[in-house]
Enzyme design. Structure first.
Site, PDB file in Angstrom:
ATOM      1  N   LYS A 194       1.419 -15.331 -11.638  1.00 43.81           N
ATOM      2  CA  LYS A 194       0.117 -15.954 -11.388  1.00 43.81           C
ATOM      3  C   LYS A 194      -1.043 -15.061 -11.833  1.00 43.81           C
ATOM      4  O   LYS A 194      -2.095 -15.550 -12.225  1.00 43.81           O
ATOM      5  CB  LYS A 194      -0.041 -16.363  -9.920  1.00 43.81           C
ATOM      6  CG  LYS A 194      -0.304 -15.213  -8.955  1.00 43.81           C
ATOM      7  CD  LYS A 194      -1.625 -15.361  -8.239  1.00 43.81           C
ATOM      8  CE  LYS A 194      -2.070 -14.141  -7.512  1.00 43.81           C
ATOM      9  NZ  LYS A 194      -1.248 -13.040  -7.155  1.00 43.81           N
ATOM     10  N   LYS A 229      -1.019  -7.188 -11.735  1.00 49.17           N
ATOM     11  CA  LYS A 229      -2.471  -7.378 -11.579  1.00 49.17           C
ATOM     12  C   LYS A 229      -3.232  -6.489 -12.563  1.00 49.17           C
ATOM     13  O   LYS A 229      -4.219  -6.907 -13.162  1.00 49.17           O
ATOM     14  CB  LYS A 229      -2.912  -7.036 -10.156  1.00 49.17           C
ATOM     15  CG  LYS A 229      -2.345  -7.995  -9.135  1.00 49.17           C
ATOM     16  CD  LYS A 229      -2.849  -7.672  -7.736  1.00 49.17           C
ATOM     17  CE  LYS A 229      -1.867  -8.172  -6.710  1.00 49.17           C
ATOM     18  NZ  LYS A 229      -1.424  -9.555  -6.903  1.00 49.17           N
ATOM     19  N   LYS A 288      13.297 -12.652 -12.007  1.00 50.82           N
ATOM     20  CA  LYS A 288      12.571 -13.074 -10.806  1.00 50.82           C
ATOM     21  C   LYS A 288      13.511 -13.789  -9.830  1.00 50.82           C
ATOM     22  O   LYS A 288      13.979 -14.901 -10.095  1.00 50.82           O
ATOM     23  CB  LYS A 288      11.457 -14.016 -11.280  1.00 50.82           C
ATOM     24  CG  LYS A 288      10.458 -14.355 -10.256  1.00 50.82           C
ATOM     25  CD  LYS A 288       9.254 -13.452 -10.292  1.00 50.82           C
ATOM     26  CE  LYS A 288       8.363 -13.803  -9.121  1.00 50.82           C
ATOM     27  NZ  LYS A 288       7.652 -12.727  -8.531  1.00 50.82           N
ATOM     28  N   GLY A 319      -0.971 -14.327  -2.587  1.00 54.87           N
ATOM     29  CA  GLY A 319      -0.154 -15.060  -1.620  1.00 54.87           C
ATOM     30  C   GLY A 319      -0.719 -14.882  -0.220  1.00 54.87           C
ATOM     31  O   GLY A 319      -0.677 -15.791   0.622  1.00 54.87           O
ATOM     32  N   ASN A 320      -1.271 -13.696   0.031  1.00 56.03           N
ATOM     33  CA  ASN A 320      -1.791 -13.336   1.326  1.00 56.03           C
ATOM     34  C   ASN A 320      -2.966 -14.190   1.806  1.00 56.03           C
ATOM     35  O   ASN A 320      -3.209 -14.300   3.001  1.00 56.03           O
ATOM     36  CB  ASN A 320      -2.261 -11.889   1.239  1.00 56.03           C
ATOM     37  CG  ASN A 320      -1.904 -11.160   2.480  1.00 56.03           C
ATOM     38  OD1 ASN A 320      -0.730 -11.075   2.808  1.00 56.03           O
ATOM     39  ND2 ASN A 320      -2.893 -10.686   3.182  1.00 56.03           N
TER      40      ASN A 320
HETATM   41  P1  ADP Z   1      -0.343 -10.859  -3.970  1.00 54.76           P
HETATM   42  O1  ADP Z   1       0.284 -11.915  -3.140  1.00 54.76           O
HETATM   43  O2  ADP Z   1      -1.778 -10.672  -3.665  1.00 54.76           O
HETATM   44  O3  ADP Z   1      -0.037 -10.986  -5.436  1.00 54.76           O
HETATM   45  P2  ADP Z   1       1.407  -8.513  -3.971  1.00 54.76           P
HETATM   46  O4  ADP Z   1       2.224  -8.117  -2.779  1.00 54.76           O
HETATM   47  O5  ADP Z   1       2.110  -9.063  -5.164  1.00 54.76           O
HETATM   48  O6  ADP Z   1       0.296  -9.497  -3.415  1.00 54.76           O
HETATM   49  O7  ADP Z   1       0.545  -7.257  -4.466  1.00 54.76           O
HETATM   50  C1  ADP Z   1      -0.265  -6.503  -3.571  1.00 54.76           C
HETATM   51  C2  ADP Z   1       0.491  -5.269  -3.066  1.00 54.76           C
HETATM   52  O8  ADP Z   1       0.642  -4.311  -4.115  1.00 54.76           O
HETATM   53  C3  ADP Z   1      -0.184  -4.461  -1.987  1.00 54.76           C
HETATM   54  O9  ADP Z   1       0.028  -5.019  -0.711  1.00 54.76           O
HETATM   55  C4  ADP Z   1       0.459  -3.083  -2.128  1.00 54.76           C
HETATM   56  O10 ADP Z   1       1.466  -2.915  -1.160  1.00 54.76           O
HETATM   57  C5  ADP Z   1       1.113  -3.123  -3.502  1.00 54.76           C
HETATM   58  N1  ADP Z   1       0.837  -1.967  -4.373  1.00 54.76           N
HETATM   59  C6  ADP Z   1       1.756  -1.434  -5.214  1.00 54.76           C
HETATM   60  N2  ADP Z   1       1.242  -0.405  -5.895  1.00 54.76           N
HETATM   61  C7  ADP Z   1      -0.051  -0.267  -5.500  1.00 54.76           C
HETATM   62  C8  ADP Z   1      -1.094   0.631  -5.861  1.00 54.76           C
HETATM   63  N3  ADP Z   1      -0.913   1.582  -6.769  1.00 54.76           N
HETATM   64  N4  ADP Z   1      -2.298   0.483  -5.252  1.00 54.76           N
HETATM   65  C9  ADP Z   1      -2.490  -0.481  -4.329  1.00 54.76           C
HETATM   66  N5  ADP Z   1      -1.520  -1.361  -3.938  1.00 54.76           N
HETATM   67  C10 ADP Z   1      -0.314  -1.268  -4.518  1.00 54.76           C
HETATM   68 MG    MG Z   2       1.977 -10.837  -6.319  1.00 50.89          MG
END
Ligand code: ADP
Ligand code: MG
Length: 314
Positions: free
Chosen positions: A217, A279, A131, A11-12
């Site tokens: 996603k 992820k 969700k 999303g970022n």
């Molecule tokens: P995206 O939009 O890329 O899917 P998300 O916010 O869903 O972004 O996922 C990325 C976030 O996951 C990071 O910004 C971080 O805050 C979080 N996160 C949670 N657990 C971890 C971890 N163990 N290591 C790194 N990031 C983590």
């Molecule tokens: Mg996400």
């Protein structure tokens, strides 16, 4: 012979937490992400781009609700809103990617595909929707709206009100997978499976219909990567590496983890549910199905040797 990469933009890549999400901001963010993406062209990759849609589909749902209240416009089902968001976001990415390619004098065509993804209407996820989506309501409004027994509302953990929750079923088949693979292997950049794809199911054996749900996603991108036989899956987000003991004094970033280690860390709860955990699950799925590698990182480390966390078979 060129390799094939599936690159999932988080999303970022378009809307950052500290921004309002104006189109100017989204275009500037997309330009940066696309500039990073072209490093893969230098490494002899063909590319399929996928992307999230959380903030954008959230705004589309708010606009629908306002349109319904203010102008009596018909309610828009969620699958249609996901389709809107795919068109909108793919347009922004495609245009910025064209601008980057022209600036770098690179000659590749780009095609954006509205993507439906098959789910099973008996998926257990439909029994316990998780969700949260759309506007916040008061308890009284939520009770009224859930009187149809089809819509489920949950109280927001941060006390902002009540919100509709929908299921996040497992993606099974990416309908356009063969075409996506063919076009990408011809050297055109394909943008597909936006927001995890539009969830569809078979109402009858020969009749498809959209369903009120959202697909993760990261999982959909991983499924696409295996179905197009990609050589590598890149999951791009806003942290350079996956960490153990994230956000604690014992935090340790990982250069690499095997799928056995990844499963163990998942079980130990190192990864945030709804953020990093999906992820890592997506990475495991692709690596298990393909024997190839997944990299989780920020777009600026896309092509660097020691940037990001690699997930591998052994
Ligand atoms: P995206 O939009 O890329 O899917 P998300 O916010 O869903 O972004 O996922 C990325 C976030 O996951 C990071 O910004 C971080 O805050 C979080 N996160 C949670 N657990 C971890 C971890 N163990 N290591 C790194 N990031 C983590
Ligand atoms: Mg996400």
């Amino acid at each position: 012979m060129k390799k094939l990469a599936v690159v999932a933009f988080g999303g970022n890549a378009l809307m950052r937490g500290d921004q309002k999400g104006t189109i100017d901001e989204q275009e500037a963010n997309a330009y940066q992400a696309c500039e990073d993406l072209t490093k893969l062209l230098d490494l002899n990759y063909n590319i399929v781009v996928t992307h999230g849609n959380g903030p954008q589909v959230g705004n589309i749902l708010l606009a629908n609700t306002a349109g319904n209240k203010l102008y009596g416009l018909p309610d828009m089902p969620l699958d249609i809103s996901v389709a809107y968001s795919q068109g909108f976001i793919a347009y922004v990415i495609e245009q910025q990617l064209r601008n980057v390619l022209m600036a770098k004098d690179l000659d590749r065509d780009i095609i954006s595909i509205i993507t439906q993804v098959l789910v099973n209407k008996d998926d257990p996820a439909f029994q316990s929707p998780t969700k949260p989506i759309g506007p916040f309501y008061t308890k009284v409004e939520a009770d009224k709206l859930s009187a149809d027994n089809k819509t489920v509302f949950q109280e927001d953990a941060r006390g902002r009100g009540w919100r509709k929750v929908v299921a996040s079923p497992t993606p099974l088949v990416i309908f356009n997978r063969q075409t996506i693979e063919k076009i990408a292997r011809e050297g055109h950049i394909v943008i597909a499976v936006g927001g995890g794809g539009i969830p569809c199911f078979y109402v009858e054996s020969n009749k498809l219909q959209g369903i009120d749900a959202v697909i993760d996603k990261d999982l959909a991108s991983s499924l696409l990567a295996s179905q197009v036989r990609a050589d590598k899956l890149f999951i791009l987000t806003d942290v350079p590496k996956v960490c153990l003991n994230y956000n604690s004094p014992q935090e340790k970033s990982l250069d690499k983890m095997t799928i056995a280690e990844a499963k163990k860390y998942l079980e130990e709860g190192h990864f945030g549910e709804g953020s990093m955990a999906p992820k890592v699950r997506a990475a495991i799925n692709f690596v298990e199905r393909s024997g190839k590698e997944t990299v989780i990182t920020e777009s600026k480390f896309l092509a660097s040797e020691n940037g990001g966390t690699k997930v591998t078979i052994v």
